[in-house]
Design a protein around this motif. Sequence first.
Motif, PDB file in Angstrom:
ATOM      1  N   PHE A 166       0.860  -1.179   0.000  1.00 16.35           N
ATOM      2  CA  PHE A 166       0.000   0.000   0.000  1.00 16.35           C
ATOM      3  C   PHE A 166       0.901   1.235   0.000  1.00 16.35           C
ATOM      4  N   GLU A 167       0.598   2.194  -0.877  1.00 18.30           N
ATOM      5  CA  GLU A 167       1.401   3.416  -0.930  1.00 18.30           C
ATOM      6  C   GLU A 167       0.497   4.639  -0.948  1.00 18.30           C
ATOM      7  N   TYR A 168       0.844   5.579  -0.077  1.00 16.58           N
ATOM      8  CA  TYR A 168       0.216   6.909  -0.090  1.00 16.58           C
ATOM      9  C   TYR A 168       1.314   7.900  -0.443  1.00 16.58           C
ATOM     10  N   HIS A 169       1.041   8.775  -1.392  1.00 15.55           N
ATOM     11  CA  HIS A 169       2.076   9.687  -1.879  1.00 15.55           C
ATOM     12  C   HIS A 169       1.457  11.055  -2.146  1.00 15.55           C
ATOM     13  N   ASP A 170       2.198  12.089  -1.803  1.00 15.64           N
ATOM     14  CA  ASP A 170       1.772  13.445  -2.137  1.00 15.64           C
ATOM     15  C   ASP A 170       3.000  14.322  -2.276  1.00 15.64           C
ATOM     16  N   GLU A 171       2.823  15.414  -3.024  1.00 17.15           N
ATOM     17  CA  GLU A 171       3.929  16.322  -3.313  1.00 17.15           C
ATOM     18  C   GLU A 171       3.681  17.673  -2.648  1.00 17.15           C
ATOM     19  N   ILE A 172       4.726  18.223  -2.058  1.00 14.92           N
ATOM     20  CA  ILE A 172       4.688  19.602  -1.569  1.00 14.92           C
ATOM     21  C   ILE A 172       5.250  20.471  -2.682  1.00 14.92           C
ATOM     22  N   ASP A 173       4.385  21.255  -3.306  1.00 13.73           N
ATOM     23  CA  ASP A 173       4.845  22.110  -4.392  1.00 13.73           C
ATOM     24  C   ASP A 173       5.878  23.110  -3.886  1.00 13.73           C
ATOM     25  N   TYR A 174       6.679  23.598  -4.810  1.00 11.86           N
ATOM     26  CA  TYR A 174       7.758  24.516  -4.439  1.00 11.86           C
ATOM     27  C   TYR A 174       7.177  25.774  -3.796  1.00 11.86           C
ATOM     28  N   GLN A 175       7.652  26.070  -2.609  1.00 10.22           N
ATOM     29  CA  GLN A 175       7.206  27.241  -1.860  1.00 10.22           C
ATOM     30  C   GLN A 175       8.369  28.221  -1.757  1.00 10.22           C
ATOM     31  N   GLN A 176       8.191  29.407  -2.337  1.00  4.61           N
ATOM     32  CA  GLN A 176       9.243  30.411  -2.285  1.00  4.61           C
ATOM     33  C   GLN A 176       9.243  31.100  -0.932  1.00  4.61           C
ATOM     34  N   ILE A 177      10.437  31.274  -0.401  1.00  2.00           N
ATOM     35  CA  ILE A 177      10.595  31.978   0.872  1.00  2.00           C
ATOM     36  C   ILE A 177      11.046  33.408   0.637  1.00  2.00           C
ATOM     37  N   GLY A 178      11.928  33.583  -0.371  1.00  2.00           N
ATOM     38  CA  GLY A 178      12.507  34.903  -0.576  1.00  2.00           C
ATOM     39  C   GLY A 178      11.476  35.993  -0.761  1.00  2.00           C
ATOM     40  N   ASP A 179      10.418  35.722  -1.544  1.00  2.00           N
ATOM     41  CA  ASP A 179       9.455  36.782  -1.791  1.00  2.00           C
ATOM     42  C   ASP A 179       8.444  36.933  -0.658  1.00  2.00           C
ATOM     43  N   ARG A 180       8.651  36.232   0.452  1.00  2.00           N
ATOM     44  CA  ARG A 180       7.819  36.447   1.639  1.00  2.00           C
ATOM     45  C   ARG A 180       8.467  37.467   2.578  1.00  2.00           C
ATOM     46  N   ILE A 181       9.705  37.886   2.267  1.00  2.00           N
ATOM     47  CA  ILE A 181      10.380  38.881   3.094  1.00  2.00           C
ATOM     48  C   ILE A 181       9.942  40.260   2.607  1.00  2.00           C
ATOM     49  N   LYS A 182       9.419  41.054   3.503  1.00  2.00           N
ATOM     50  CA  LYS A 182       8.888  42.336   3.055  1.00  2.00           C
ATOM     51  C   LYS A 182       8.836  43.329   4.208  1.00  2.00           C
ATOM     52  N   ILE A 183       8.617  44.570   3.837  1.00  2.00           N
ATOM     53  CA  ILE A 183       8.310  45.637   4.785  1.00  2.00           C
ATOM     54  C   ILE A 183       6.837  45.957   4.615  1.00  2.00           C
ATOM     55  N   GLU A 184       6.127  45.933   5.717  1.00  2.00           N
ATOM     56  CA  GLU A 184       4.693  46.199   5.655  1.00  2.00           C
ATOM     57  C   GLU A 184       4.431  47.646   5.227  1.00  2.00           C
ATOM     58  N   ALA A 185       3.265  47.864   4.650  1.00  2.00           N
ATOM     59  CA  ALA A 185       2.862  49.219   4.272  1.00  2.00           C
ATOM     60  C   ALA A 185       2.897  50.135   5.490  1.00  2.00           C
ATOM     61  N   THR A 186       3.368  51.350   5.285  1.00  2.00           N
ATOM     62  CA  THR A 186       3.493  52.302   6.383  1.00  2.00           C
ATOM     63  C   THR A 186       2.236  53.150   6.511  1.00  2.00           C
ATOM     64  N   GLU A 187       2.119  53.793   7.653  1.00  2.00           N
ATOM     65  CA  GLU A 187       1.088  54.805   7.818  1.00  2.00           C
ATOM     66  C   GLU A 187       1.474  56.044   7.004  1.00  2.00           C
ATOM     67  N   THR A 188       0.483  56.856   6.657  1.00  2.00           N
ATOM     68  CA  THR A 188       0.778  58.098   5.948  1.00  2.00           C
ATOM     69  C   THR A 188       1.495  59.062   6.884  1.00  2.00           C
ATOM     70  N   ARG A 189       2.588  59.600   6.394  1.00  2.00           N
ATOM     71  CA  ARG A 189       3.390  60.549   7.166  1.00  2.00           C
ATOM     72  C   ARG A 189       3.171  61.950   6.599  1.00  2.00           C
ATOM     73  N   HIS A 190       2.948  62.934   7.506  1.00  2.00           N
ATOM     74  CA  HIS A 190       2.713  64.320   7.098  1.00  2.00           C
ATOM     75  C   HIS A 190       3.784  65.207   7.708  1.00  2.00           C
ATOM     76  N   TYR A 191       4.363  66.050   6.887  1.00  2.00           N
ATOM     77  CA  TYR A 191       5.283  67.050   7.438  1.00  2.00           C
ATOM     78  C   TYR A 191       5.294  68.272   6.535  1.00  2.00           C
ATOM     79  N   ASN A 192       5.784  69.403   7.094  1.00  5.53           N
ATOM     80  CA  ASN A 192       5.820  70.663   6.373  1.00  5.53           C
ATOM     81  C   ASN A 192       7.256  71.013   6.008  1.00  5.53           C
ATOM     82  N   ASN A 193       7.465  71.298   4.755  1.00  6.93           N
ATOM     83  CA  ASN A 193       8.719  71.909   4.326  1.00  6.93           C
ATOM     84  C   ASN A 193       8.469  73.409   4.308  1.00  6.93           C
TER      85      ASN A 193
END
Length: 662
Positions: free
Chosen positions: A75-102
């Motif tokens: 009896f054989e049970y078989h399954d594949e884990i498809d390729y999961q990219q890690i590199g493109d999971r590294i990110k900087i989250e969206a920032t809040e809007t910043r306001h300043y006066n020049n």
Amino acid sequence: MRRWSAPLIGLSFTLLLVAVSCTLKIPGTPVWTIQVTVPFSKRVYRLAELVTDSARLAERGWGIIKGRDDSTLIFEYHDEIDYQQIGDRIKIEATETRHYNNEIGALNIEEPRPDTIAVLLAESMSSAEGGQRGAFISFTFNSAQDTIEFDVFHWARARRGWVVLEVINRYPVNIEDLTISLSNLADNTSIGTVTFPGSIPPDGAALDSIDLATRLVYNELLMITEGRLGGSGRTAGTDDDEALFVVVGITRMEADSAESEFSRHDFSSRDSLETESDNQVAEAVIKEGWAYVEVTNTLPAKVIDTTYFENIRDPDGNRSFYTDSLMPEGILSDSVNLAGYTITMELDDQRVHVQNRAVMDEVTTYQIISRCQGVEVDYYTGDLIFSRFNGILDSVQVGIPTLEVETDFPRGLDSIDFVSDTLLLTIYNETSLPMRLDMKIEGFNFQRHIDTSLTVQTDLLSGTNRIVVPDADRLTRIVPDLFRVTGNAGIGARFFPEYANRVVRVDDAQGFSGSINLNSELKFTMGACRITTDPVRLGDTLDFAVESVDLSVHLVNSIPLGGTVRLLMGNDISAMDTIIEAVIPRLDIVDHRVEAAVDSSYFSLTSSQLDIIRGAPVYTRQVIEFESIAGDTVWLYGGDTLSVQASAVVRYTVDFNSGENE
């Protein structure tokens, strides 16, 4: 569930009908009793019929296959884990809007043309009358008053600057203790007073100034001059042009606010935007992301505005920027696609730095401007996803997509208890970092309402990792209807503290993939179970008299299971009677195997059973009931078979006087 639809003992009553329905032209006695022996079943059931081919195994994820020796069943049970990219999971989250006066800051007020005031001798001598001449004697100045007017501003709130006063003595005598006072003509507020101590000789000059810091200065000033003239033997007339000349000017004035003409102003300021990420970026290439900028001109003059991100550069190394002209009180917004751009940061300063530069055109008409006016900047960044990351990686977790495989064991085999299992995980870690795997493998038997699971927690090195999971029999012992795999993999200092201060590189193409293989030789223990075939319709109604039917059944069994075979027959699918019951022979299990067992059985149908055959329609089905092997363990092989051979001796009467037999 799969059914064995072919009859175990396929009584070929169709052959029987063919054998007895032919016309016989025999003279003599009109009624004959005929005996016919009909072989009607020769069927071999092989366990190899359960074998799943490779294409089917790949399609559904499970099956029964042949072992390496091409005989044992696995009896054989078989399954594949498809390729999961890690590199493109590294990110900087969206920032809040910043306001300043020049802000434009201190306003540079153009230096107005100096105003020159002449205090004539007649104005300084109270007793002088026109045309008088005489010798000078010492006397005190009258309070000579004059108005000064500047032409480049109406008013200014000075932040810094000076009123500069230069006095030139054109009198023929000394001027002593000269005092000059300035005030705003509009509201009589004082600007300041200057005293020139000592004497200013004829044709002499002196210079002094008044500090304008924090003062409100109008363009029209009242000047009051006081002092004393020294005596001399020289004569002079009151009509002479001798005078005290006072030159009044404003220099280096910067204002916090003013109604004025303005020169070109170039002003800039920096700001910083905090980022939200546990990872520390040293340098990263942005795969996806945007920057957004909105600028508002609060000045009453046209502005050329440039906003740029100091530490984000385009593929050519140029700073990313936004530039445009803004009309007075105008608003403009823009977005920059940062794909392909590079962001650099200090490890201890994870901020996006922004600079805004504005250039205000020259203003040639009076406008009111304050130092706090300028350009208002609103900016933020969306999610910045990286294709390449260099820095300190705190953590990245990638979820494994849920894997599910449904199984469908042949009916009757659902009480198998597997006892020899190998569960192998093969994970390919294609990063340069160790990886923490946290996986759950579950099995569900919905008919029996039971489930079980295995947890796999292990570290994966770069390259190929093979993990043999213990206790795999916990999954198979319930004979699952469904296998399910969930989990995640993580990298970074949160999982591996030794990387807390180590700069690493991760590319978006890096990641992991893998496979799950559960193999079990079909050596099993088995309790009592039953296999029931689908009903089969036999021939039409017999039109002659069947006197008797005697059956013989010959069984050869090398499957390590014993039990019984029953033939059910009836004229209604929902109500069938057992016609015969034969014992499936089985020898004793020796070293988990059995030798082929042989047995023959003989049966005669009763009158009520013959009535079923004479009726129409006739249905039959088989029931195979396997006995428990009482906890012993056996192996199954592809060559294991159950052979069934059967024949019937049929006696019937043919009446040749009946036209129906013609």
